[in-house]
Design a protein around this motif. Structure first.
Motif: not given
Ligand code: G3P
Length: 226
Positions: A85-87, A134-136, A173-176
Motif C-alpha cells: 500500500v502506497k501512502i 526527478g521532482r526534486f 529510488a523513485a521519480s527516476l
Molecule cells: O515512482 C514515482 C514516479 O512515478 C514519479 O515520477 O516522473 O512523475 O516524477 P515522475
C-alpha cells in the motif's frame, strides 16, 4: 539493487518481466490515469499486475485521512499477498502506516523529499520508503544528493522489528528520469530503483554492445562462408 518498473501499463510490465530481472512494480494515480484507467476497474487492474509479477506491487491510496488510508490499505492488501500500500508522508499517512504495519500490511511511504521524512516513515513501520529524485530536480534542487543523504541516514540504523515482522526497510529510488539517475542510485546503495519502462529499456543498451554484436555477426558470416 533491485529493479522495479514504474508503470501501470500491462504490456510494459509483461515485457519488462520477460527480461528476467524485474523484482516488482510501482504505480500511482497519475500512472493509472495515463493508461486511461477506470475507477471501477482499479482493483482488478492491480490484480492483473499481481498475476504477472510475484514481487511487490505498490498501489496507492487516494484517501486524505488516516482512517480512509487504513480502509483503502486493507482493501488493496486483500487483492493479492504481494500488494504494497502506497501512502504519502503526511501526519495522517504516518498514522495509517503504523496501523497497517501493525496488521502485517506492507506500506510504501511515498513523496519523500528529505531525511527527516524518511526516518519518520521508517519509525512508523514503512516497509519501503520512496524518495523522489526527478521532482526534486524539477524545483532546482539536487535530487540525487537528496537520495544519497536519505540512503546514508537510513543505513545508520537497524529498523528490523519496527515494521512488519523483522523485515528491514528498503529505499526505493523513485521519480527516476534517466539511466544516470539509475546508475547513481545503485552506486549510493539504494535498495531498489523503480524505473519508467522507457528508461529501463535504455538501462540495458549501449552503442558499443550493438557495434560488438554487428562485428561478431559479420565475422561469423565469414567463418560460415570460408
Ligand atoms: O515512482 C514515482 C514516479 O512515478 C514519479 O515520477 O516522473 O512523475 O516524477 P515522475
Amino acid at each position: 539493487m533491485k529493479f522495479f518498473v514504474d508503470t501501470a501499463n500491462l504490456d510494459e510490465i509483461k515485457e519488462a518481466a520477460s527480461w528476467g530481472a524485474l523484482a516488482g512494480v510501482t504505480t500511482n494515480p497519475s500512472l493509472y490515469a495515463r493508461i486511461g484507467g477506470k475507477l471501477e476497474d482499479f482493483e482488478a487492474h492491480i490484480a492483473r499486475i499481481c498475476e504477472i509479477v510475484d514481487g511487490p506491487v505498490s498501489a496507492e491510496t487516494v484517501a486524505m485521512t488516516a482512517e480512509g488510508m487504513i480502509a483503502d490499505g486493507r482493501r488493496l492488501a486483500a487483492i493479492a499477498p504481494n500488494v504494497v500500500v502506497k501512502i504519502p508522508v503526511t501526519a495522517e499517512g504516518l498514522a495509517a502506516t503504523r496501523a497497517l504495519a501493525d496488521e502485517g500490511i506492507r506500506v510504501n511511504v511515498t513523496l519523500v523529499f528529505n531525511v527527516t521524512q524518511a526516518i519518520l516513515a521508517a519509525r512508523a513501520g514503512a516497509r519501503y520508503i520512496s524518495p523522489f529524485v526527478g521532482r526534486f530536480d524539477d524545483i532546482g534542487e539536487d535530487g540525487l544528493s537528496q537520495l544519497a543523504d536519505i540512503v546514508a541516514a537510513v543505513q545508520n540504523y537497524d529498523f528490523r522489528g519496527v515494521g512488519v515482522g523483522d523485515e528491514e526497510v528498503e529505499i526505493i529510488a523513485a521519480s527516476l528520469r534517466s539511466v544516470n539517475h539509475v546508475s547513481q542510485a545503485a552506486l549510493m546503495g539504494a535498495d531498489i530503483s523503480t524505473v519508467p519502462f522507457n528508461v529501463l529499456k535504455k538501462c540495458m543498451q549501449h552503442p558499443l554492445t550493438d557495434r560488438g554484436i554487428d562485428t561478431f555477426m559479420a565475422d561469423w558470416e565469414k567463418v560460415r562462408n570460408a
